[in-house]
Each structure stands twice: as C-alpha cells, then as structure tokens.
Design a protein around this motif. Structure first.
Motif, short mmCIF file in Angstrom:
data_model
loop_
_atom_site.label_atom_id
_atom_site.label_comp_id
_atom_site.label_asym_id
_atom_site.label_seq_id
_atom_site.Cartn_x
_atom_site.Cartn_y
_atom_site.Cartn_z
N THR A 84 0.94 -1.09 0.10
CA THR A 84 -0.12 -0.04 -0.05
C THR A 84 1.00 1.22 0.06
O THR A 84 0.90 2.09 -1.11
CB THR A 84 -0.95 -0.09 1.23
N ARG A 85 1.47 1.57 0.94
CA ARG A 85 2.27 2.80 1.44
C ARG A 85 3.47 2.92 0.50
O ARG A 85 3.89 4.12 -0.11
CB ARG A 85 2.75 3.05 2.76
N THR A 86 4.21 1.72 0.30
CA THR A 86 5.66 1.91 -0.50
C THR A 86 5.19 2.29 -2.00
O THR A 86 5.70 3.22 -2.39
CB THR A 86 6.23 0.62 -0.37
N ARG A 87 4.21 1.70 -2.56
CA ARG A 87 4.15 1.80 -3.92
C ARG A 87 3.59 3.14 -4.10
O ARG A 87 3.84 3.97 -5.35
CB ARG A 87 3.18 0.59 -4.45
N VAL A 109 11.22 -1.95 -7.59
CA VAL A 109 10.98 -3.28 -7.68
C VAL A 109 10.77 -3.76 -5.97
O VAL A 109 11.56 -3.68 -5.11
CB VAL A 109 12.11 -4.25 -8.36
N ARG A 110 9.57 -4.46 -5.88
CA ARG A 110 9.51 -5.27 -4.72
C ARG A 110 9.19 -6.71 -5.16
O ARG A 110 8.43 -7.18 -6.21
CB ARG A 110 8.15 -4.90 -3.93
N HIS A 111 9.67 -7.72 -4.58
CA HIS A 111 10.04 -9.03 -4.65
C HIS A 111 9.89 -9.99 -3.51
O HIS A 111 10.46 -9.55 -2.48
CB HIS A 111 10.83 -9.72 -5.74
N HIS A 167 6.33 2.05 13.68
CA HIS A 167 5.96 0.79 13.11
C HIS A 167 6.00 1.08 11.34
O HIS A 167 5.36 2.12 11.13
CB HIS A 167 4.47 0.46 13.66
N PRO A 168 6.78 0.12 10.65
CA PRO A 168 6.84 0.36 9.43
C PRO A 168 5.28 0.11 8.66
O PRO A 168 5.09 0.68 7.42
CB PRO A 168 7.64 -0.61 8.81
N GLY A 169 4.26 -0.49 9.23
CA GLY A 169 3.12 -0.98 8.60
C GLY A 169 3.31 -2.08 7.79
O GLY A 169 4.46 -2.17 7.11
N PRO A 170 2.40 -2.67 7.48
CA PRO A 170 0.89 -2.60 7.89
C PRO A 170 1.06 -3.16 9.32
O PRO A 170 1.44 -3.98 9.71
CB PRO A 170 -0.01 -3.71 7.18
N1 CP Z 1 5.96 -0.78 5.14
C1 CP Z 1 5.74 -1.02 3.82
O1 CP Z 1 6.55 -1.72 3.05
O2 CP Z 1 4.46 -1.06 3.85
P1 CP Z 1 3.75 -1.50 2.36
O3 CP Z 1 3.98 -3.24 2.39
O4 CP Z 1 2.18 -1.39 2.51
O5 CP Z 1 4.38 -1.07 1.11
#
Ligand code: CP
Length: 295
Positions: A53-56, A103-105, A250-253
C-alpha cells in the motif's frame, strides 16, 4: 549511483546526503512550495511482485511530484500468467523505456538481478527478508525531524526481527547514524547479531527513546508462539511506562491487538502516519539519487 539495493552501499555520507535532501523536500511539501520538476521527461516503472500500500503509492506520488511519468506493472494482470518468465518480463518492461525500475519481490536479491539484467537504475522497494532501504530512509527522516538528530538515540526494535527486511535496513542505518539498538522478541524471531537482545520488553521500556514495532511475517512462515501478545504487544499500560518524550514507530501494515494496541497506534506517541507521510520526500530523494540529479 545507479541503484539503491541496500543501505551499506550508500555509505554513511551518502545516507546523510539523502536524508538532507529528503528533509528539504519534507519541509517544502509541508509549506506547499512549488517544486522544480527535476525528473521531468523520465519514466518511473513500479514493479511490485508482492502486495504494497504505502511503498508503491508513495513512490508513485514522489515521482509525480518531481514531474516524472509513472508506469505501473501489475503481475496479476500481466503476461506472466501466460508463462512469461521474470527475466523476460522485466526485459520487456525495460524495453518499453523505463528510466528507473522500482522493484518489490518476495525473494531476496531479485532487485539486484533486475539491475544486472536490464542495466537500468533500480531501487529496492523490499526484497523478501533482505532489505527495504527507502523505508529505513523514511524512518531516519522521521527520527531526525522529531529529535533533531539520530546520534545518541536508543531504539528498541521489537518483534519478528529475523524475517523483517525493514529491520535488515534499519540495523545498518541506525548504528551508522549513531543510534544504539536493542533487539526485543522471542529467541526464535531474533537474528544472531552484534546487538544486545532480550525477550523482556518490560525491562527496556523506560530506557529507550523509540519503540519500533514489527509485525509477525506470517507470509514467510513466522509464528510468535504461545503468549506472544502478552509478552510483546505494546498496549497502553506498557506505553505508559515509556519515557515522557519517547515515541512509537511501526513500518506498517500494523496488526492491531497483536504487536500493538489500538490506543497506542492512535495515541500521542505514535509516529506511524508520520512515517508514511515521510515516505514521499524520502523516495523523492532516492529517485533523484539513482537518476543522477541529487544535488
Ligand atoms: N512498510 C511497507 O513496506 O508497507 P507496504 O507493504 O504497504 O508497502
């Protein structure tokens, strides 16, 4: 620098430079200033093979704030469902004309492989249990803006440290900037490391400036074990024992009722949404860095 794959390769000076620029952008955004479109004419490709959610969204907002176009790749709606491999997929996306790939994987090391395959600038937006450098950057920005400096802060990182890519980056960034770190959690969720560690959260609450909570990464097979919530959840009675000026991150979620109580998540000590907001200026600076326009 053509890639941000982790914290170490930035070096402490590079990390400070990114934080300075991110801090400048944070101030400019807060003041509603008109920004110079330093990324005008570039295309930022976001390739997220794991949910976010937040990173993208913050990468996409950061890119647009600086005048870039954004091309967003969704693996579930892509030709990977017809058998195209990861390598052919990223070469295809790259050939369309991306100036940088975010990139996220789920597998550690994939952003580095994509950087090698494509020769494009790449930013690691979280790779398996590896690193999440721009989350650490957003967090360091948050601490700098809150406390003035990171040097001398005492930070307890609590929970599933071993599976956390955020911890992977924070455990490099925080000491490099002069913070002292203590790891808190059950032995099964703490890595072998040079850092002090304990399974007694209550014993560190009144000595730290920051309690940085992590969720249990169940998608990576992690389990807290019986009694986890009773031992490690930061709820209001526990938070009341923290130092008056101490904060919760907290980095979330977040998983309410598991690692954090709602009263704490929504309370005065919580910087959770500030961390989210600071993700935008942090990623603006990161994009400028890999595109060679960081002043
Ligand atoms: N903190 C973090 O990476 O959150 P997302 O998975 O929502 O991007």
């Amino acid at each position: 620098m053509k890639a941000i794959l982790g914290i170490e390769s930035l070096g402490t000076d590079g990390l400070r430079r990114l934080l300075d620029r991110a801090g400048w952008y944070a101030g400019a955004l807060a003041a509603g200033e008109r920004l110079h479109p330093t990324l005008a004419g570039t295309v930022v490709g976001t390739l997220f093979f794991e949910p976010s959610t937040r990173t993208r969204i913050s990468f996409e907002v950061a890119a647009r704030r600086l005048g870039a176009d954004v091309a967003s790749f969704d693996p579930d709606q892509s030709s990977m469902s017809k058998g195209e491999t990861l390598q052919d997929t990223v070469l295809t996306v790259s050939a369309i004309g991306m100036d940088v790939l975010v990139v996220r994987h789920g597998e550690a090391g994939v952003p580095e492989r994509i950087h090698r395959w494509t020769g494009r600038p790449v930013i690691n937006a979280g790779d398996g249990t590896g690193e999440h450098p721009t989350q650490a950057l957003a967090d360091c920005l948050t601490l700098t803006r809150r406390f003035g400096a990171i040097a001398g802060l005492r930070v307890a990182i609590v929970g599933d440290v071993i599976h956390s890519r955020v911890a992977g980056s924070l455990l490099l960034a925080l000491p490099a900037l002069g913070a002292e770190v203590v790891l808190v959690g059950p032995g099964t969720l703490l890595p072998e490391s040079r850092f002090r560690s304990t399974d007694d959260l209550d014993s560190v609450l009144d000595e730290v400036d920051v309690v940085y909570l992590l969720r249990i990464q169940r998608e990576r097979g992690a389990e807290g074990g019986s009694g986890y919530e009773e031992m490690f959840r930061l709820d209001e009675p526990r938070a009341a024992r923290m130092r008056p000026e101490a904060v919760v991150m907290h980095p979330g979620p977040i998983n309410r009722g598991v690692e954090i109580g709602s009263g704490v998540a929504d309370g005065a000590r919580s910087l959770i949404l500030t961390q989210v907001a600071n993700g935008v200026p942090a990623r603006m600076a990161a994009l400028e860095q890999v595109l060679g326009v960081l002043p």
